[in-house]
Design an enzyme around this catalytic site. Structure first.
Site, PDB file in Angstrom:
ATOM      1  N   GLN A 296      34.113  18.330 -12.680  1.00 26.27           N
ATOM      2  CA  GLN A 296      33.080  18.783 -13.250  1.00 26.27           C
ATOM      3  C   GLN A 296      32.919  20.339 -13.474  1.00 26.27           C
ATOM      4  O   GLN A 296      32.120  20.872 -14.025  1.00 26.27           O
ATOM      5  CB  GLN A 296      31.847  18.322 -12.537  1.00 26.27           C
ATOM      6  CG  GLN A 296      31.753  16.984 -12.562  1.00 26.27           C
ATOM      7  CD  GLN A 296      30.520  16.475 -11.443  1.00 26.27           C
ATOM      8  OE1 GLN A 296      31.039  16.233 -10.449  1.00 26.27           O
ATOM      9  NE2 GLN A 296      29.337  16.239 -11.960  1.00 26.27           N
TER      10      GLN A 296
ATOM     11  N   CYS B 143      23.607  12.721 -12.150  1.00 19.23           N
ATOM     12  CA  CYS B 143      25.001  13.430 -12.077  1.00 19.23           C
ATOM     13  C   CYS B 143      24.590  14.993 -12.458  1.00 19.23           C
ATOM     14  O   CYS B 143      23.848  15.262 -13.154  1.00 19.23           O
ATOM     15  CB  CYS B 143      25.788  12.921 -13.013  1.00 19.23           C
ATOM     16  SG  CYS B 143      27.541  13.783 -13.184  1.00 19.23           S
TER      17      CYS B 143
HETATM   18  C1  QAP Z   1      26.323  11.720  -7.860  1.00 18.26           C
HETATM   19  O1  QAP Z   1      24.790  13.294  -8.038  1.00 18.26           O
HETATM   20  C2  QAP Z   1      25.643  10.681  -6.951  1.00 18.26           C
HETATM   21  O2  QAP Z   1      19.687  15.020 -12.840  1.00 18.26           O
HETATM   22  C3  QAP Z   1      25.749  13.112  -7.257  1.00 18.26           C
HETATM   23  O3  QAP Z   1      18.255  17.363 -12.722  1.00 18.26           O
HETATM   24  C4  QAP Z   1      24.727   9.865  -7.729  1.00 18.26           C
HETATM   25  O4  QAP Z   1      24.462  15.247  -7.102  1.00 18.26           O
HETATM   26  C5  QAP Z   1      25.763  10.294  -5.734  1.00 18.26           C
HETATM   27  C6  QAP Z   1      21.290  15.949 -10.044  1.00 18.26           C
HETATM   28  C7  QAP Z   1      24.132   8.865  -7.338  1.00 18.26           C
HETATM   29  C8  QAP Z   1      25.127   9.162  -4.905  1.00 18.26           C
HETATM   30  C9  QAP Z   1      24.263   8.394  -5.792  1.00 18.26           C
HETATM   31  C10 QAP Z   1      21.054  15.470 -10.758  1.00 18.26           C
HETATM   32  C11 QAP Z   1      20.529  17.426  -9.742  1.00 18.26           C
HETATM   33  C12 QAP Z   1      21.996  15.984  -9.056  1.00 18.26           C
HETATM   34  C13 QAP Z   1      19.743  16.003 -11.832  1.00 18.26           C
HETATM   35  C14 QAP Z   1      24.124  14.489  -7.914  1.00 18.26           C
HETATM   36  C15 QAP Z   1      19.106  17.207 -11.882  1.00 18.26           C
HETATM   37  C16 QAP Z   1      19.580  17.914 -10.674  1.00 18.26           C
HETATM   38  C17 QAP Z   1      22.950  14.635  -8.908  1.00 18.26           C
HETATM   39 CO    CO Z   2      28.742  13.023 -11.414  1.00 22.71          CO
END
Ligand code: QAP
Ligand code: CO
Length: 167
Positions: free
Chosen positions: A50, A93
């Site tokens: 990423q 994400c």
């Molecule tokens: C991956 O996801 C994940 O839409 C990490 O506006 C997903 O950090 C791990 C984020 C599900 C465990 C369960 C997303 C921040 C962060 C957004 C993230 C946003 C601001 C997502």
């Molecule tokens: Co992701």
């Protein structure tokens, strides 16, 4: 240093990471920068893919969990095995900001990985941590959660994302 996070559908998110072979200060700097970038964006997980690094590593910090403070976890060259059970989890994400969708994952997995010094560890993870590890491990294989959705959900989400990008 805060790194730039690639946004879906950047083609570099489809690249497959190479195994890490050098456990040196350059690797430690990348891990530190990725943690800083994840915290600055209020994420709970970030994979090297990423931030445009074609390497098999990711960081996770689920934040405070049942009155325990958050803990930064670093996974290098992870290998997942022994999936058990099923869980549907509403995933987001940092590369797909502003969008979430329910994804089917294994409820429990075992991950064998190396730490920043090259030492090997094995961890049995469940629930949110298991989901996070599967989500981040997918990034190392060039897979974004959007590609894990049923074809109908995937089409609808891709359309929504395209619309948001062209606004
Ligand atoms: C991956 O996801 C994940 O839409 C990490 O506006 C997903 O950090 C791990 C984020 C599900 C465990 C369960 C997303 C921040 C962060 C957004 C993230 C946003 C601001 C997502
Ligand atoms: Co992701």
């Amino acid at each position: 240093m805060i790194l730039e996070i690639l946004k879906y559908p950047d083609p570099r998110l489809k690249e497959v990471g190479d195994p890490v072979t050098q456990f040196d200060t350059e690797l430690h700097q990348l891990l530190d920068d990725m943690a800083e970038t994840m915290y600055a964006s209020e994420g709970i997980g970030l994979a090297a893919t990423q931030v445009g690094k074609k390497l098999r590593l990711f960081v996770i910090d689920l934040g405070p969990q049942d009155s325990q403070p958050g803990k930064l976890l670093e996974f290098i060259n992870p290998v997942l095995s022994e999936p058990q059970g099923k869980i549907a989890f509403e995933e987001g994400c940092l590369s797909v900001p502003g969008f979430t969708e329910e994804v089917n994952r294994s409820e429990m997995i075992t991950v064998t990985y190396q730490d920043r010094f090259g030492n090997s560890h094995t961890l049995r993870a469940q629930d949110l941590l298991a989901v996070a590890i599967q989500h981040e491990n997918d990034h190392l294989d060039g897979i974004v959660f959007v590609e894990r959705l049923s074809s109908l959900k995937r089409r609808m989400l891709k359309k929504k994302i395209e619309k948001a990008v062209t606004l």
